[in-house]
Design a protein around this motif. Structure first.
Motif, PDB file in Angstrom:
ATOM      1  N   ASP A 353       0.835  -1.215   0.000  1.00 45.38           N
ATOM      2  CA  ASP A 353       0.000   0.000   0.000  1.00 45.38           C
ATOM      3  C   ASP A 353       0.867   1.261   0.000  1.00 45.38           C
ATOM      4  O   ASP A 353       0.513   2.265  -0.645  1.00 45.38           O
ATOM      5  N   GLU A 354       1.985   1.222   0.716  1.00 40.71           N
ATOM      6  CA  GLU A 354       2.874   2.390   0.767  1.00 40.71           C
ATOM      7  C   GLU A 354       3.526   2.631  -0.593  1.00 40.71           C
ATOM      8  O   GLU A 354       3.693   3.782  -1.016  1.00 40.71           O
ATOM      9  N   ILE A 355       3.910   1.560  -1.271  1.00 37.93           N
ATOM     10  CA  ILE A 355       4.478   1.690  -2.615  1.00 37.93           C
ATOM     11  C   ILE A 355       3.482   2.390  -3.535  1.00 37.93           C
ATOM     12  O   ILE A 355       3.845   3.315  -4.282  1.00 37.93           O
ATOM     13  N   ILE A 356       2.226   1.991  -3.478  1.00 41.95           N
ATOM     14  CA  ILE A 356       1.201   2.595  -4.329  1.00 41.95           C
ATOM     15  C   ILE A 356       0.994   4.054  -3.951  1.00 41.95           C
ATOM     16  O   ILE A 356       0.879   4.929  -4.827  1.00 41.95           O
ATOM     17  N   ALA A 357       0.955   4.348  -2.649  1.00 38.00           N
ATOM     18  CA  ALA A 357       0.758   5.730  -2.205  1.00 38.00           C
ATOM     19  C   ALA A 357       1.907   6.626  -2.667  1.00 38.00           C
ATOM     20  O   ALA A 357       1.691   7.751  -3.129  1.00 38.00           O
ATOM     21  N   VAL A 358       3.142   6.121  -2.561  1.00 41.40           N
ATOM     22  CA  VAL A 358       4.308   6.902  -2.988  1.00 41.40           C
ATOM     23  C   VAL A 358       4.307   7.074  -4.501  1.00 41.40           C
ATOM     24  O   VAL A 358       4.603   8.150  -5.023  1.00 41.40           O
ATOM     25  N   ALA A 359       3.957   6.020  -5.217  1.00 43.99           N
ATOM     26  CA  ALA A 359       3.860   6.132  -6.675  1.00 43.99           C
ATOM     27  C   ALA A 359       2.842   7.196  -7.067  1.00 43.99           C
ATOM     28  O   ALA A 359       3.037   7.941  -8.034  1.00 43.99           O
ATOM     29  N   ASN A 360       1.779   7.312  -6.291  1.00 45.23           N
ATOM     30  CA  ASN A 360       0.724   8.277  -6.588  1.00 45.23           C
ATOM     31  C   ASN A 360       1.025   9.679  -6.070  1.00 45.23           C
ATOM     32  O   ASN A 360       0.178  10.571  -6.192  1.00 45.23           O
ATOM     33  N   GLY A 361       2.212   9.879  -5.499  1.00 49.76           N
ATOM     34  CA  GLY A 361       2.614  11.237  -5.132  1.00 49.76           C
ATOM     35  C   GLY A 361       3.003  11.473  -3.696  1.00 49.76           C
ATOM     36  O   GLY A 361       3.558  12.535  -3.373  1.00 49.76           O
ATOM     37  N   LYS A 362       2.723  10.539  -2.787  1.00 51.72           N
ATOM     38  CA  LYS A 362       3.116  10.731  -1.394  1.00 51.72           C
ATOM     39  C   LYS A 362       4.626  10.821  -1.289  1.00 51.72           C
ATOM     40  O   LYS A 362       5.351  10.015  -1.871  1.00 51.72           O
ATOM     41  N   LEU A 363       5.148  11.800  -0.537  1.00 52.31           N
ATOM     42  CA  LEU A 363       6.585  11.959  -0.379  1.00 52.31           C
ATOM     43  C   LEU A 363       7.126  10.996   0.671  1.00 52.31           C
ATOM     44  O   LEU A 363       6.511  10.787   1.723  1.00 52.31           O
ATOM     45  N   THR A 364       8.273  10.408   0.390  1.00 52.17           N
ATOM     46  CA  THR A 364       8.943   9.558   1.376  1.00 52.17           C
ATOM     47  C   THR A 364       9.715  10.437   2.352  1.00 52.17           C
ATOM     48  O   THR A 364       9.977  11.615   2.097  1.00 52.17           O
ATOM     49  N   LYS A 365      10.120   9.848   3.471  1.00 53.72           N
ATOM     50  CA  LYS A 365      10.925  10.591   4.449  1.00 53.72           C
ATOM     51  C   LYS A 365      12.259  11.009   3.830  1.00 53.72           C
ATOM     52  O   LYS A 365      12.781  12.084   4.130  1.00 53.72           O
ATOM     53  N   ALA A 366      12.817  10.156   2.962  1.00 48.95           N
ATOM     54  CA  ALA A 366      14.084  10.503   2.311  1.00 48.95           C
ATOM     55  C   ALA A 366      13.916  11.705   1.391  1.00 48.95           C
ATOM     56  O   ALA A 366      14.816  12.557   1.290  1.00 48.95           O
ATOM     57  N   GLU A 367      12.777  11.798   0.732  1.00 46.71           N
ATOM     58  CA  GLU A 367      12.511  12.960  -0.127  1.00 46.71           C
ATOM     59  C   GLU A 367      12.338  14.220   0.712  1.00 46.71           C
ATOM     60  O   GLU A 367      12.894  15.278   0.381  1.00 46.71           O
ATOM     61  N   ILE A 368      11.591  14.111   1.787  1.00 44.37           N
ATOM     62  CA  ILE A 368      11.367  15.264   2.659  1.00 44.37           C
ATOM     63  C   ILE A 368      12.686  15.738   3.265  1.00 44.37           C
ATOM     64  O   ILE A 368      12.951  16.934   3.368  1.00 44.37           O
TER      65      ILE A 368
END
Length: 385
Positions: A353-368
């Motif tokens: 689910d997290e992979i899908i959320a990140v693919a759809n635009g959610k930022l990861t902690k590493a990106e932030i």
């Protein structure tokens, strides 16, 4: 549902980055300065100055593939303008599927300050254009997942790695690409992976990749199979390389292996692959990005602040104490499996689910946190010839 950005060459991205790309080490600082000044742009730094040695083609391929990663909307190349290598990188990137791009050569502009100004203006132009491009529904085959681990501990092979394997299996079944790397970290487990190959030829390739690596270090008289894990791994509770390898292999779940990839080479069709990469975290992540991988899941038991300028990297903790200590680094805690509060399938679904959320635009902690590491992989014979 997956949403992303369709590229002209048929690939898909889940980010729309504008990348400042120095073609020579001397311009890495300028690339960083531009990305610092222009919000929403990213950059890389490296130490390569175009020298021709036995790693030349490997470096050209890596840099070209990275510059053409499908998560990039536009690449702004900064070059000195005095070597064929710079042109070769651009031409290879174009052949891979480079999207929008612009090139600025110091030899032509004859001013660092003017070079920087033009790069800033170009970055602002591309960012404005990228912001107007809407996300659209994309197929499951759009997702190319990289499987990585670093700073392993005694729980890696029990919690985060097999949970990631569950998520990987789900994605492969749906038609995505999933890629396992780190040749040194399947040492002693390669025969188990080979048994899962779709063909005998693919199985033999997995065996051969590990054997080739072992031969490559024979000149030092090193017995890798008799060696010990790194100090951090030992402190985390691992006792042998085989124990570490069995845990690392769990990231690939139970799907059959479709093929074997050389470093920085892309997968051409859906399935599970093994890529011949170093065990060094940043070199592996750079090779993944150069191969067109557009999402990475990185499991860790010791905490590894590694990220990418262009590929969102999801961090999964193997244990709860680390997840609670590094809340600004860890995206998901698989330590709940060891705690007994969740089972393997539940955490595997969470990672999916997290992979899908990140693919759809959610930022990861590493990106932030702006973890944007980049490192060129060099082969051993560069140093001994």
């Amino acid at each position: 549902m997956l949403t992303g950005y369709a590229r002209k060459d048929g690939r898909y991205g889940f980010r729309n980055h504008v990348l400042l790309f120095p073609l020579h080490s001397a311009l890495s600082a300028i690339a960083r300065q531009v990305s610092d000044e222009v919000s929403d742009s990213v950059s890389i730094s490296h130490d390569w100055s175009g020298e021709i040695d036995s790693d030349y083609q490997r470096i050209i391929k890596t840099m070209a593939g990275y510059a053409a990663n499908p998560n990039i909307y536009a690449t702004i190349f900064l070059g000195v303008g005095s070597s064929d290598a710079e042109t070769e990188i651009i031409e290879q990137a174009k052949s891979i599927g480079l999207n929008n791009f612009e090139v600025f050569f110091l030899a032509e502009i004859k001013s660092i300050s003017e070079l920087k100004k033009r790069a800033i203006d170009s970055a602002k132009k591309y960012i404005a254009s990228a912001s107007r491009e809407p996300r659209a529904k994309v197929p499951w085959s759009a997702l190319h997942l990289g499987l990585e681990c670093g700073g392993s501990d005694a729980l890696s092979g029990i919690t985060a790695n097999p949970a990631l394997g569950v998520a990987s299996d789900k994605l492969v079944e749906l038609g995505a690409v999933s890629v396992l790397g780190e040749t040194t970290e399947i040492l002693g487990a390669e025969h188990l992976l080979a048994e899962r190959a779709l063909t005998k030829e693919v199985g033999q390739q997995i065996i051969d990749v590990v054997a080739r690596y072992e031969r490559s270090i024979d000149y030092e008289g090193i017995d890798m199979r008799g060696a010990q894990p790194s100090r951090g791994n030992i402190e985390g509770g691992l006792t042998t390389l085989e124990e570490k390898s069995l845990g690392a292999a769990k990231k690939a779940g139970n799907a059959p292996f479709t093929g074997v990839l050389d470093y920085a080479d892309p997968a051409k069709k859906p399935g599970l692959y093994f890529m011949d990469t170093p065990g060094h975290d940043i070199e592996q992540l750079t090779g993944f990005a150069a191969a067109g991988i557009n999402i990475v899941v990185f499991t860790s038991g010791r905490g590894t602040p590694t990220g990418s300028s262009v590929v969102p990297t999801i961090k999964v903790s193997t244990n709860t104490p680390m997840a609670e200590a590094l809340t600004d680094l860890i995206d998901l805690n698989a330590g709940t499996i060891a705690d007994g509060t969740k089972n393997l399938e539940e955490v595997g679904q969470e990672i999916f689910d997290e992979i899908i959320a990140v693919a759809n635009g959610k930022l990861t902690k590493a990106e932030i946190g702006k973890h944007q590491e980049f490192s060129l992989s060099r082969m051993y014979n560069t140093l001994i010839k």
